[in-house]
Structures are given as C-alpha cells and as structure tokens.
Design a protein around this motif. Sequence first.
Motif, mmCIF file in Angstrom:
data_model
loop_
_atom_site.group_PDB
_atom_site.id
_atom_site.type_symbol
_atom_site.label_atom_id
_atom_site.label_comp_id
_atom_site.label_asym_id
_atom_site.label_seq_id
_atom_site.Cartn_x
_atom_site.Cartn_y
_atom_site.Cartn_z
ATOM 1 N N ILE A 62 33.559 12.643 36.028
ATOM 2 C CA ILE A 62 34.061 11.845 37.141
ATOM 3 C C ILE A 62 32.889 11.347 38.001
ATOM 4 O O ILE A 62 32.942 10.249 38.548
ATOM 5 N N LEU A 85 39.977 7.031 34.711
ATOM 6 C CA LEU A 85 39.886 8.474 34.911
ATOM 7 C C LEU A 85 39.335 9.035 33.610
ATOM 8 O O LEU A 85 39.899 8.793 32.537
ATOM 9 N N THR A 89 40.114 14.865 33.740
ATOM 10 C CA THR A 89 40.092 14.717 35.205
ATOM 11 C C THR A 89 41.482 14.402 35.738
ATOM 12 O O THR A 89 41.633 14.076 36.923
ATOM 13 N N TYR A 90 42.516 14.485 34.849
ATOM 14 C CA TYR A 90 43.893 14.228 35.313
ATOM 15 C C TYR A 90 44.886 15.079 34.529
ATOM 16 O O TYR A 90 45.973 14.630 34.186
ATOM 17 N N SER A 99 40.891 13.229 41.605
ATOM 18 C CA SER A 99 39.929 12.408 40.855
ATOM 19 C C SER A 99 40.076 10.925 41.221
ATOM 20 O O SER A 99 39.084 10.219 41.416
ATOM 21 N N SER A 100 41.318 10.481 41.336
ATOM 22 C CA SER A 100 41.565 9.066 41.641
ATOM 23 C C SER A 100 41.088 8.713 43.032
ATOM 24 O O SER A 100 40.584 7.609 43.267
ATOM 25 N N LEU A 113 44.648 5.626 33.370
ATOM 26 C CA LEU A 113 44.679 6.896 32.653
ATOM 27 C C LEU A 113 45.328 6.693 31.295
ATOM 28 O O LEU A 113 46.081 5.743 31.075
#
Length: 266
Positions: A62, A85, A89-90, A99-100, A113
């Motif tokens: 990230i 992403l 990280t999601y 993360s977003s 994503l």
Amino acid sequence: MPEITLTHLQKMKKNGEKIAMLTCYDATFAHESSQAGVDMLLIGDTLGMILQGHDSTLPVTIEDMVYHTASVKRGNTGSFIIADLSFMTYATPDQALQSSGRLMQAGAQMVKLEGGEWLCESVRQLTRNGIPVCAHIGLTPQSVNVFGGFKVQGRGPEQAKRLIDAAIKLEAAGAAMILVEAVPSSVGKALSEAVSVPVIGIGAGVDTDGQVLVLHDMLGLSITGRAPKFVRNFMSGKDSIQSAIQSYVAAVKAETFPSAEHCYAE
Ligand code: KIV
Ligand code: NA
C-alpha cells in the motif's frame, strides 16, 4: 482540459461517448496523458511488474501505491484518478476502508479492488464513507495463483452469467464503475448493457463503455518482449509519446480500438 468527475463519466456512458483510460505511475506521464485527453488515469498495481520488475502484482504494498498515487496527482491536469488497492490490503471491509483512506488522501478519486460478489460488503463500507469504488472482475491478476495462470475468463454461458450476476450485485452494493479484464467480446457487451455504471474493458471487446491499457504496453515497451493479445502498439509510426497517446484516445473514441485481432472469441 476540463476536470473530469464521476458525474461526467456517467454522462459519457449515457451518451455513448467512449471513455479512454491508461495506467499511470508518475507525474510526467500524468501530465502527458491528461494533456492528450485521457479521461482516467489508473495507478495500477501492474507497477509491480512494469516499474519494479516482479513477475506478478502480489509484492506491491500500500505504501508503493500511495507513493505513486501522490506522484500522479502532482502531474495530473484534470483526468479522473483511480488507484488500485494492492494484494492483501482489503481482506476485510475495515481493512479496505483503512487502505482506501490512504489512497484517497494521496490523491485518488476512486479506488479499485479485484473480485466478485464477496466484495459487496466492502463496497458498501467504502461507499458509505465517501469513497467511490471500481470493481475489477473477469481476469483478476492478484488471484493468478488461484486461476493457475493469466487465462481468459467468462467463457461459456454459465461463466458469463456468473460474471454478469456479480456485476449487478456489485452495482447494487454501490460500485460506481466496473472494470472487466480478458473476457470474450460478447461478455464485455452484455456486462455494459446489464449495469448502468460505466464498464471499462481490457481485452473485453469494443462494446464496453471504455477501454484501458497499460501505458508501457501501448508504447511498445516490454521486459519480456511479449505483449498480451489485447495490446496495440500506438507508438509505431509516431514521433512522440504525446502523439501516441493522442492516437490511443482517438481510436478509443472512434471505436477503432480494439479491433478483432485484440479480442477474445467465445
Ligand atoms: O493494475 C493495472 O494496471 C490494472 C489494469 C490492467 C486494468 O488493473
Ligand atoms: Na491492477
């Protein structure tokens, strides 16, 4: 160039004006591409392969994505900025939000994503928090180890239906854009007709609402010397990068790209 917003992109779909998108990883190319009329710049996690030389997108962090998003933001002159992403990280809606948030604060106007309807909860969570989401379906490179290689998706009526159902559910969860990679042209067309949000294709035929390519691919640059089937080298016959990018935008708008040679059959 006028500043492109999500509203503008939705209007383009409604009016049948094709959306031109390119990946972008730095300020200078952000400037070049936005000046050449590219509607959307994608800070793709392909930077793991293109810039870092890895053989997949999995090693990208990230922090890498934040760094390149901030760089693109500084050079951009009005294109709409989407950031990927990166892998892992999601994994949960809360992690997706954390993360977003970092990507949005670095300059993204939307996050992307990869995955299907299992992402609906994350899409809802992000949208609720003011973060527009693009859902990447079809060939999703972060799952290359599940697919067993980079393979065409959505072949056959059952697989096609599964993709279309996923897109409809993701839209209902709040996804403001769908990106579909490496599917038969008929599936790209059916997807674009099935949802009201813009559908951007890469290797998905000429009938999606827009097209995206990896910048280095369309400039004829490649580490392996092999370009995917859906790539056209827009640099050939041109004497500047600016004119190559302009000709890509023009070809997308005129629907002369992609042509049959860049598309997958049923
Ligand atoms: O990371 C990327 O560049 C992408 C495009 C290939 C759509 O996701
Ligand atoms: Na990506």
